[in-house]
Structure formats: C-alpha cells, structure tokens
Enzyme design. Structure first.
Site, PDB file in Angstrom:
ATOM      1  N   ASP A   1       1.167  -1.179  -0.058  1.00 44.36           N
ATOM      2  CA  ASP A   1      -0.309  -0.273  -0.049  1.00 44.36           C
ATOM      3  C   ASP A   1       0.808   1.415  -0.181  1.00 44.36           C
ATOM      4  O   ASP A   1       2.292   0.865   0.131  1.00 44.36           O
ATOM      5  CB  ASP A   1      -0.810   0.452   1.404  1.00 44.36           C
ATOM      6  CG  ASP A   1      -1.756   0.850   1.354  1.00 44.36           C
ATOM      7  OD1 ASP A   1      -2.141   2.033   0.281  1.00 44.36           O
ATOM      8  OD2 ASP A   1      -2.438   0.987   2.283  1.00 44.36           O
TER       9      ASP A   1
ATOM     10  N   ASP B   1      -5.595  -7.475   5.135  1.00 43.37           N
ATOM     11  CA  ASP B   1      -4.299  -7.915   4.888  1.00 43.37           C
ATOM     12  C   ASP B   1      -4.034  -9.199   5.179  1.00 43.37           C
ATOM     13  O   ASP B   1      -2.626  -9.337   4.491  1.00 43.37           O
ATOM     14  CB  ASP B   1      -3.211  -7.008   4.369  1.00 43.37           C
ATOM     15  CG  ASP B   1      -3.492  -5.363   4.327  1.00 43.37           C
ATOM     16  OD1 ASP B   1      -3.697  -5.595   3.298  1.00 43.37           O
ATOM     17  OD2 ASP B   1      -3.555  -4.550   5.001  1.00 43.37           O
TER      18      ASP B   1
ATOM     19  N   ASP C   1      35.661 -30.170   7.746  1.00 37.82           N
ATOM     20  CA  ASP C   1      34.028 -29.261   8.337  1.00 37.82           C
ATOM     21  C   ASP C   1      34.371 -28.139   9.293  1.00 37.82           C
ATOM     22  O   ASP C   1      33.312 -27.450   9.020  1.00 37.82           O
ATOM     23  CB  ASP C   1      33.276 -30.106   9.165  1.00 37.82           C
ATOM     24  CG  ASP C   1      32.522 -31.412   8.928  1.00 37.82           C
ATOM     25  OD1 ASP C   1      32.532 -31.013   7.343  1.00 37.82           O
ATOM     26  OD2 ASP C   1      32.134 -32.168   9.343  1.00 37.82           O
TER      27      ASP C   1
ATOM     28  N   ASP D   1      -0.341  -4.297   6.851  1.00 36.38           N
ATOM     29  CA  ASP D   1      -0.501  -4.206   8.017  1.00 36.38           C
ATOM     30  C   ASP D   1      -1.865  -4.116   8.803  1.00 36.38           C
ATOM     31  O   ASP D   1      -2.533  -3.994  10.055  1.00 36.38           O
ATOM     32  CB  ASP D   1       0.158  -2.979   8.617  1.00 36.38           C
ATOM     33  CG  ASP D   1      -0.325  -1.707   8.230  1.00 36.38           C
ATOM     34  OD1 ASP D   1      -0.905  -1.512   7.565  1.00 36.38           O
ATOM     35  OD2 ASP D   1      -0.160  -0.674   8.694  1.00 36.38           O
TER      36      ASP D   1
ATOM     37  N   ASN E   1      36.732 -35.775   7.407  1.00 35.39           N
ATOM     38  CA  ASN E   1      35.930 -35.238   7.500  1.00 35.39           C
ATOM     39  C   ASN E   1      35.293 -34.731   8.036  1.00 35.39           C
ATOM     40  O   ASN E   1      34.983 -33.164   7.997  1.00 35.39           O
ATOM     41  CB  ASN E   1      34.726 -36.256   7.259  1.00 35.39           C
ATOM     42  CG  ASN E   1      33.360 -35.690   6.406  1.00 35.39           C
ATOM     43  OD1 ASN E   1      32.874 -35.072   5.799  1.00 35.39           O
ATOM     44  ND2 ASN E   1      32.369 -35.820   7.487  1.00 35.39           N
TER      45      ASN E   1
ATOM     46  N   ASN F   1      36.861 -36.003  -3.698  1.00 38.15           N
ATOM     47  CA  ASN F   1      37.803 -36.179  -2.801  1.00 38.15           C
ATOM     48  C   ASN F   1      37.493 -38.190  -2.715  1.00 38.15           C
ATOM     49  O   ASN F   1      38.237 -39.494  -2.482  1.00 38.15           O
ATOM     50  CB  ASN F   1      38.280 -36.351  -1.769  1.00 38.15           C
ATOM     51  CG  ASN F   1      38.990 -35.045  -1.720  1.00 38.15           C
ATOM     52  OD1 ASN F   1      39.979 -34.604  -2.732  1.00 38.15           O
ATOM     53  ND2 ASN F   1      39.256 -33.801  -1.065  1.00 38.15           N
TER      54      ASN F   1
END
Length: 839
Positions: free
Chosen positions: A328, A593, A686, A589, A682, A657
């Site tokens: 609006d 709406d 990470d 708002d 692994n 890999n």
C-alpha cells in the site's frame, strides 16, 4: 484432559461462568497459573523443543550415523577396540560441534521472536492486562476489538456490532455478526452466532468473551490434528529437499557398488562395510542442517540489527529471492502521518460546520485506531460541552463508513463519514451553502467535479453526511438511509523525502514495486508522479473484476499501480504474480491484509500492525519503511549466498575426494584410507565450513534475486569434483610410482593432500571473483589456515601414529604444496569458464 462441556453455545454465559468457576472480573493470577499447568500452553502444536538433550540427539539421528554406530560396536566386539573407539570419538566430536552451533542459533532466534509476540487483552485480578496468547486459559475473559485474533473458542458475553471473519473455519466469505444468545445444541457451526473460534479475527466492532477451549481442544486444533497441517513449503525448502534427494541417489549407488566390489575382491567384510559407510558419511553433507540453521539464525540476527524481525527462518531465503514487492502507499511510500488540509461544503467553500461534524464523528468513535480520525481530532479541537454520545456503528470494509449518534439540546443527530462514493450512496439530499436542503440528483455532477479536483492534487477526499434522529437512543446500519450530504474532508499524506531513492535501490536490486491501494486512480496517479513513477501503468478494481484469471496473469507483471482495490482482490493479484513466475513479497498491516500475506511467498508486516496481520506475516519490520526493506533484502541474499557456498563446497572437493577414494580402492590391494582416517578427513574439512555463516559476500551476489538451481549444482559438482579427482589421481601416481610409498605412507600422503586441498579450495569457490580479489571473513580465513597447519603436523604427532599415519620426507611435503597450488590455479581457471557458461 477435557476442557469444556460439549455444545457450550447452548448454555448461557452465567451458566458457563459457573461451570468454569470464573468470576465476572476474570481469573486471578494464581488461578490462571494453575490452569496453565493443568491444560498446557494455548498452542495448536507444542513448540519445537530446543533443550540441550533434544539438540544433542538431533545431531545423531541421521541413518548413516546410526548404522555407523552399530558397525563400530560390532567392530569393538570382533575386531580392534582402539579403532572402534577412535571412530566413535570422531563422530561424537563432529556431533557436539554441530550441537554447539545450533544451540547458539536456537537461543538467538527465540530472543528475536519474543519481540513480536502476539498478545491478547484479558481480565486478570480485576483489571485489563496484555498477555501472550499462548498463556490464555479456559475461564479467561478476553476483550476483543477490530484486528484482534480470537485466542480460543469463546462464548460471547457482550458485543457491539461485532463482526468476525470465519472464512478459515466455515468458508463463509462475508464477516459474521456475533451477539449474546443461547442456541439449540444442533445449531451448525456457521450459525453459532454466539460462539467465537480460535484463529478467526475481528473485522469490526468490539466485544467481551469467555474462553471455553484452548490449544488442541479448540475446533481449529482438532482440524489441524486431523489434517496434520504444515506451513507451505518455501522455494528454499523445496531446493534443499531436491538437493538431498540428488545426493542420496549418488551416495547410494556409489556406496553399494564399492561395498559389493570390495567383498568380491575377498577383502574383510567388516572392513569393507566400515569403509563404505565412512565413504557415505564423507559424501553426505551431514552438516547441512546445522549449517542452514546457523546461517539462517546469523542472518536473522543481522536483519534484526536492520530492524527486520524474522518469524519463520526459511522465509529469509525467499526474502532474498523476491523480485516483486507489493505494498500500500500509506506509511510506506508516504509519511503515514495524515494531515487534514481543509473542509468544504457541497459547493466547495470552506466550512466550519463540516469540520465540527467530522470532529464529532472522530472524537466519539471507539473502533480501531486510525490516522484519519487522529488527524481530524488534532486539526481543530472543538468544545463538545453539551454533546453526549448515544450510539455508534463502527467502520467496516463493506460499508466503508462510520456513523455516530450524538445528543445535544434534546436533539439526536447521526453523523456519518467515509469514502465519498459510499456516503453519497446513503444520501437523498444535499445541504447547500445557504443552509437549504436540495435534492441530491442535481448536485451529483458538481460534487464529482470537486472530488476530481481534490484528487488531482493528490489528496484523499472523504464525505460527511448527517441525519436528524429525533429522540432515538440507538442506531443500526439500516438507519443509514435518507441522509443529507454536508461536505468534503480533504486529507493529505505527503510522500517520504527519500522514497524515490529507495525505490531506485529496490530496482537496482532487481525488485519491482507494485502499489496496491484503495485510493481512487487520480490520487494514486498523483502520488506515483511525486515518488518518481512517472510512466506507470494502472488498473482499477473494477477493471480487475472484468478480467479472467488467465488474462490477469498475462497483464499483472506490466501493471505498476492497482487503484480502488477491494480487500478480496489483493490475494488475487498476489496469486497472479506468482503464477507469472515471480517470487512475491507483500507488505501489509491491516485487518484486510491477512489473506494476501498468506498468499505471498514472503508475508511482511510491521510491529504496529493489527494482530491478524502480524500473525500471518513471515517477517515483521520494526519500522514501516521501504528503506528497512532494502537492507532486509540484502541480508536475505547474503544468507542465501552463504548457504549456497556450503552446498558448492560439499559437492566439489569433498565429493571429488570421496569419488577418487572409491575408484582407487578397486585398484589397490589395500584400502586407500581406513574408516577412522576417512572420518577424520571429514571432520577436519568441516571446520572451515562451520564458519561460513560469518563470511563476506561479494556485491554482485546480492545485486539480483537468486533461486535454487539443482541443474547448476549438478554441473558444478561434476566440473569441480572431476577436477579434484584429476589431482587426486596425480597424487596417487606420484606416491606409488615415484616415491614407492608403503601402505601407511600412501594413506598419510593422501590424507595430507585431501584435507589441504579440500580446505583451501573453500577460499576459491566461495566467490565468483579470483580468490585474491575477494576477502573472506577473518573467522573463515583463520579456520582454513588452522586446519591446513594442523593437518600438516598431525602425522608427526603420537596421535597421528594411533590413526595409522607415518612421517613423510620433506620432499613429499613440498610436492603436496605444489599439487595443491596447481589444483587452486586450475580451479580458478575452471571457475571462470564455468560461470561464463552458466550465466
């Protein structure tokens, strides 16, 4: 535990107060706490648990991890207990790292959500208090006004023109009037006019109600239990799901094949099984849920600093993908502070009488707060001594007018103000400038010309009318007929000072603005010109009603302004934009709406909005300002970009890999890495990825909306995974053919090259620019370098020997450096070619 007697609508309020042991002044604080403990929180489903125990368990619920636990337990009993202990330790450390990160993210999100909690007005200890909706209990007495969400199944105690939207429960399109009554037991839900249902909302009027049921015991709760209702899947969540399926297929095929071939080659079954499982863990981005949670929570905290509160975390990604924002104009494009510019009689002359009648109407209205009445009250206060309010018909979105009955000197006067067209619709006469009453038929054209004149100035024009009611002490909607038109109220809401720049910033971000307003086309066109939208295409609500859904989809993208739009047309516009292939945000708002907020990909409201709008929204702005929205869009795209970085990392070096390891295992007489070594690899790779939420994002990554593209991810994985494998096999060849490495040396050399390359490649693929032109965050940079240093020294430590590694000559370490540098340079070249082709 049952909360109520059945068919409460068939009992009087007095009887229900007795059965619920509630006084007319409401519950005491102690009674409320006792009932909250007995009945539980007023929620349709329990909140997602985020306690320590639940979060720890969540880190180990992956099926692959559970199978790995089982296999290592079997290894402990049948094979080497040291290896089994090491594997379990690595898995536990990895899980605890994920827990630590998610715990911090969860706490941050809870604090942010507490800012925008929905509250209800309730009588406690004899006084009116605002409490969170989830703390409402059976026996509470709630006060309801326009815009409020009904916090439970209730019985009406008092009402004044109380109209409730029950579409979600009964499918009824129009609001239903509620009043005190006692109805037969067999009355169907749609006709229980004395009952209110949880989740519905008040459209107009006011009332007092006794809460009978809360939470799952409400009709809404029973419905959600039967249907197991879930929020609609966002574009981001759909992308994550498709990515997960894709990786699962790749992992399953590879792991089953490797296990079968290793068994065929007469290698130990348990070792082969653990090796295959470790490969699966390496292939599977098990950190993805944690990384997503951390990224989203980090993004939510950054957005909160920009006055944007995220209620549903997954919507952050949609926020970044958004390419259309509907809004609006009031308070968003304009200052939101309405000024009463002037009051005119029906002949266009300034009129104090119009001003007085408008003031009476605004002063005595008791509906929801609105800027128009505030503007009228503050413009010119009148002394209302001798006036007394007798009754009121609140404003609603069907009539679009508000009527007040006042008494003064033994006379009763009904004063009505509202949208000019709707006020004229109930008038039969017009008061001329000299005070005489003339027939309205001859005045319609002059009135329309004055209306157009004021509208062309960008002003909103309301009508004021009155009717003498003799000695009546109350009024109904049916009384709004045969009124006398008195004059015009001319209101002005100036555009925000820098709104044109803000709209330009949105446009530069690839977000187009669509203005949806209830104002007439003349006002909408004038405001559009003032904010820099000089060549706007406009469509009115009446034109919209003539278009089929298909025709609207074809036209909606080209329209900039939708004027004179009815509340129920907003949702249709949003859905048409989505069908046209857009990711749509809607900023609203108001009471009307809610449906549009639900229909949008991203529902956006403001902290000062009515409850029903805040509840429907995914994101709440602490200020109703498009400038705040611009920063929110940038943060949403930053979060999406960092999430995508992890996906690219998980599908490039890590995948390469594991693919190389699987292939070479078929050629070697021994496993290229032991299961514990794969899991350590692994875990180490990470570490840098866990800091990705803090990483800097290049400007070009936030300049336009981005969406999930599984095809591009697949191409990226194939390109960089195969490139990684080329250098892996180069390492294998040098180890075996040049250095004639032993079994332990081979594993050590491969471990060093694998972890170093997978860690450093993060700095390459995190940006589309050359890595030396895009600065990573200090946390990512430090984590990456720390991982590389730790990896290089690990084989030389006593712990390295326990893992089966052995010291390597300096010459090979130099070779590892050369191979990794060659890999980085090749990856840079491949990145340039890849992004040139995928754009």
């Amino acid at each position: 535990m049952s909360q109520h007697p059945l068919a409460f609508w068939s009992l009087s309020t007095t009887e229900m107060l007795r059965q619920l042991q509630t006084a007319k002044e409401g519950l005491t604080g102690g009674e409320a706490r006792e009932r909250l403990a007995r009945y539980g929180s007023n929620l349709l489903k329990p909140p997602k648990r985020s306690d320590v125990f639940t979060l720890v368990l969540a880190q180990f619920k992956d099926p692959l991890i559970l199978i790995l636990f089982f296999a290592t337990g079997l290894s402990f009993l049948l094979h080497e207990p040291v290896d089994a202990f090491i594997i379990l330790s690595i898995v536990l450390v990895s899980g605890l790292l994920g827990f630590w990160q998610e715990r911090g993210a969860s706490n941050a999100v809870e604090k942010l959500l507490s800012i925008v909690r929905i509250k209800a007005a309730v009588l406690r200890d004899g006084s009116l208090k605002e409490i969170p909706v989830e703390e409402i209990v059976p026996g509470d007495i709630v006060i309801l006004n326009a815009g409020d969400i009904v916090p439970g199944d209730c019985l009406v105690q008092e009402s004044k023109d109380l109209f409730v939207d029950e579409a979600m429960m009964t499918g009824e399109t129009f609001p239903v009037e509620k009043a005190v009554a006692v109805l037969p037991v067999e009355t169907p839900m749609g006709r229980r006019t004395n009952a209110l249902w949880m989740g519905t909302h008040v459209v107009s009027g006011s009332g007092k109600a006794l809460v009978i049921n809360t939470g799952k015991e409400t009709e809404c709760g029973k419905l959600s239990e039967r249907l197991k209702l879930r929020p609609p899947e966002t574009d981001f969540e759909r992308g994550i799901r498709q990515f997960g399926y894709f990786l699962m297929e790749v992992t399953l095929v590879m792991v089953v094949a490797i296990f079968a071939i290793n068994v065929y080659l007469a290698r130990p079954v348990l070792d082969s099984f653990l090796f295959s499982l470790a490969l699966a863990v390496g292939l599977t981005p098990q950190l993805l849920p944690a990384i997503i949670s951390i990224n989203l929570a980090h993004g939510a905290k950054r957005m909160a600093q920009e006055k944007v509160i995220v209620k549903r975390l997954a919507s952050i990604e949609n926020f970044g993908s958004m390419n259309v924002i509907c809004s609006d104009k009031t308070g968003t494009l304009t200052e939101g502070i309405v000024h009463l510019q002037s009051a005119h009689d029906a002949e266009g002359a300034p009129s104090d009488k119009v001003l007085l009648y408008a003031y009476l109407n605004a002063f005595y209205e008791t509906g929801f707060t609105n800027p128009i009445d505030e503007a009228i009250r503050s413009h010119h206060p009148f002394d209302l001594t001798g006036y007394e309010k007798a009754d009121e018909i609140p404003y609603d979105f069907l009539r679009k007018r508000l009527s007040i009955l006042v008494s003064h000197a033994d006379a009763h006067l009904m004063v009505t103000k509202g949208a000019l067209r709707n006020v004229l619709a109930v008038c039969s006469g017009v008061e001329a400038g000299n005070g005489t009453i003339v027939d309205i038929a001859g005045m319609r054209d002059p009135i329309q010309k004055y209306f157009e004149k004021f509208s062309n100035q960008g002003c909103r024009t309301l009508g004021v009318a009155y009717k003498n009611m003799e000695s009546w002490s109350s009024i109904r909607k049916d009384d709004e007929i045969g009124m006398t038109f008195l004059g015009f109220l001319v209101l002005f809401d100036p555009p925000k000072a820098k709104i044109a720049d803000t709209i330009g910033q949105l446009k530069n971000l690839g977000v187009s603005l669509k203005v949806i307003t209830g104002d007439n086309p003349l006002v909408a066109a004038n405001v559009s010109r003032q904010i820099g939208l000089s060549e706007t295409k406009m469509i009115t609500g009446s034109d919209l009603g003539q278009l089929s859904d298909y025709a609207l989809v074809q036209r909606v993208v080209d329209v900039d302004v939708f004027a004179e739009i009815e509340p129920n047309q907003k949702e249709r516009i949003i859905l048409a934009l989505r069908k046209a292939g857009n990711v749509v945000g809607y900023l609203g708002d108001g009471i009307n709406d809610a449906s549009a907020l639900h229909a949008a990909d991203v529902g956006i409201s403001v902290e000062s909005a009515v409850d029903v709008a805040k509840e429907a929204a995914d994101i709440v702005l602490l200020e109703k300002d498009l400038g705040v929205l611009v920063q929110g869009v940038r943060e949403g795209r930053t979060t999406f970009a960092n999430t995508l970085k992890y996906v690219f990392m998980a599908t490039s070096a890590n995948f390469g890999n594991m693919f190389s390891m699987a292939g070479v295992s078929l050629l070697l007489p021994f496993l290229p890495l032991l299961p514990k070594q794969i899991l350590l690899t692994n875990l180490l790779t990470d570490f840098p990825e866990m800091t990705i939420a803090t990483d800097n994002v290049d400007n070009e990554m936030v300049e336009y909306p981005r969406r999930w593209d599984i095809r591009a991810i697949r191409k990226f994985m194939m390109t960089f995974g195969l490139l990684s494998s080329v250098f892996d096999y180069l390492t294998f060849g040098l180890l075996l053919l040049v250095f004639h490495a032993t079994q332990d040396q081979f594993r050590t050399g491969w471990f060093l090259e694998s972890v170093c390359s997978a860690s450093l490649i993060v700095l390459v693929i995190r940006s589309r620019k050359p890595f030396f032109r895009s600065r990573p965050s200090k946390y990512l940079f430090v984590a990456t370098l720390s991982t590389v240093v730790l990896t290089l020294i690990f084989p030389f430590t006593p712990l390295g020997m326990i893992f089966g590694f052995s010291a390597l000559p300096i010459s090979f370490l130099l070779l590892v450096v050369i191979i990794v540098m060659g890999y980085i340079i090749s990856a840079e070249m491949a990145k340039t070619i890849f992004y040139t082709k995928v754009r």
